[in-house]
Design an enzyme around this catalytic site. Structure first.
Site: not given
Ligand SMILES: *Cc1c(COP(=O)(O)O)cnc(C)c1O
Length: 365
Positions: A36, A130
């Site tokens: 990414k 998260r």
């Protein structure tokens, strides 16, 4: 070739993967390479795909994974999917990281429509806060697992955790053992085998050399470690890796001797911040055609250690080149190594050109 420019050295990238691969093999860990930070660049991903150490290709965006459609390595979606992207996801992604029952049911329906069995890795939150089901919420973990097991077009392929991203919690033997214990519990309770137990990202890498990786962890997901050669739990360099496999270069458009202190009353800069200046007398100031639109100046360092970034506005980077051994002139190019933020910003800026050393097909494979 125009500047600013990101240069990917494909041989150095291959070297970095090989080094990490050797280390992972020591603990029998499979390797997921995360693409990414450079938008799964189509010139770079074939090099990763061809590397025998690489077991999975992973990205946080379906759009990037779609661009890897023709590569044979299994593709993994790291970010918990949006319900709005499931139709595309089941087409282009073999394995997805998930944590929501409703989304899982919808994934099952989309997979059924195209006659596929989609593999799921259930995310468990060990305290970084998260994504993932909170590890203490056993009831929700079991209900979610049952949702997967009951779905004809889903397979519970693995369980995973992510640390050091939001809460900056460092992976250790004790917190990762919570995951491996949970996996054992789940395997016994449902009489199943969980194939992948993924123990984190580049911040878990150091545990291998310390001999502290819990038994039962059999996969790591590596982004920064392979592209920049950084171990991210304690910000150390990984021995044998290059930190200049990707570099950013920009051209000097003005080079003049001026004072180091601005003249007049100091207000705020273009970004609303009050700058601080050090009086160095008259200095040689190079202005580069590179700005905050292209890169993160706090996450890049010049290869020439005798020059220094003074500051940047949207389109200009200002450097003090007074002390360099090199006589810089207008038109010269200055090259930087990057931190994670620097790579991310430069890779996503449409102003930054991309270039490849030893392009695919030459020396790399
Ligand atoms: C981005 C990401 C990674 C890779 O992180 P690095 O620190 O670059 O190794 C791994 N897992 C998940 C879930 C991610 O989002």
């Amino acid at each position: 070739m125009a500047y600013p420019k990101l240069t990917f050295d494909l041989n150095k990238i291959k070297n970095n993967i090989d080094i990490l691969g050797e280390t992972l093999k020591k603990d029998n860990l499979s390797m997921m390479i995360v693409t990414k930070s450079f938008l799964a660049d189509t010139k770079v991903t074939p090099v990763i795909d061809a590397n025998p150490y690489v077991d999975y290709l992973a990205d946080s965006r379906v759009r990037n994974l779609k661009r890897m459609e023709n590569l044979s390595t299994p593709k993994v979606l790291l970010r918990v999917p949006q319900q709005s992207e499931l139709e595309e996801m089941v087409k282009y992604v073999d394995i997805s990281f998930q944590s929501e029952k409703e989304t899982l049911k919808m994934t099952n329906e989309e997979a059924a429509k195209i006659g596929k069995v989609h593999k799921v890795v259930l995310m468990i939150d060990l305290g970084d806060l998260r994504e993932g089901i909170f590890y203490m919420d056993k009831e929700l973990i079991y209900k979610t697992i049952e949702t997967i097991l009951d779905a004809d077009n889903l397979e519970l392929f693995g369980m995973a955790t992510n640390l050091t991203c939001y809460g900056a919690i460092i992976p250790k033997n004790d917190n990762l053992s919570i995951l491996t214990d949970l996996v054992k519990e789940v395997e016994a309770k449902y009489d199943i085998n969980i194939q992948m137990v993924s123990g984190g990202n580049s911040s878990s890498f150091y545990l291998i050399d310390k001999g502290e990786m819990p038994e039962g962890i059999n996969n790591l997901r590596l982004g920064e470690a392979f592209i920049l050669g950084n171990e991210t739990a304690y910000s150390a360099r990984i021995e044998g890796t290059y930190n200049d496999a990707v570099t950013l270069s920009a051209e000097i458009v003005e080079l003049q001797t001026k004072p180091s202190l601005p003249i007049g009353e100091v207000g705020v800069d273009a970004f609303g911040e009050k700058p601080y200046y050090e009086d160095r007398g008259n200095i040689k100031r190079a202005i580069l055609a590179l700005g905050r639109q292209d890169a993160d100046m706090d996450s890049m360092s010049p290869l020439d250690k005798k020059i220094e970034i003074l500051g940047a506005s949207s389109d200009h980077l200002i450097m003090d080149v007074t002390k360099s051994d090199k006589e810089y002139k207008v038109g010269d190019v200055i090259t930087f190594t990057l931190g994670y933020g620097g790579l991310l910003s430069a890779a996503t800026s449409e102003y930054v050109e991309k270039d490849y050393k030893h392009p695919f097909g030459e020396q790399v494979i």
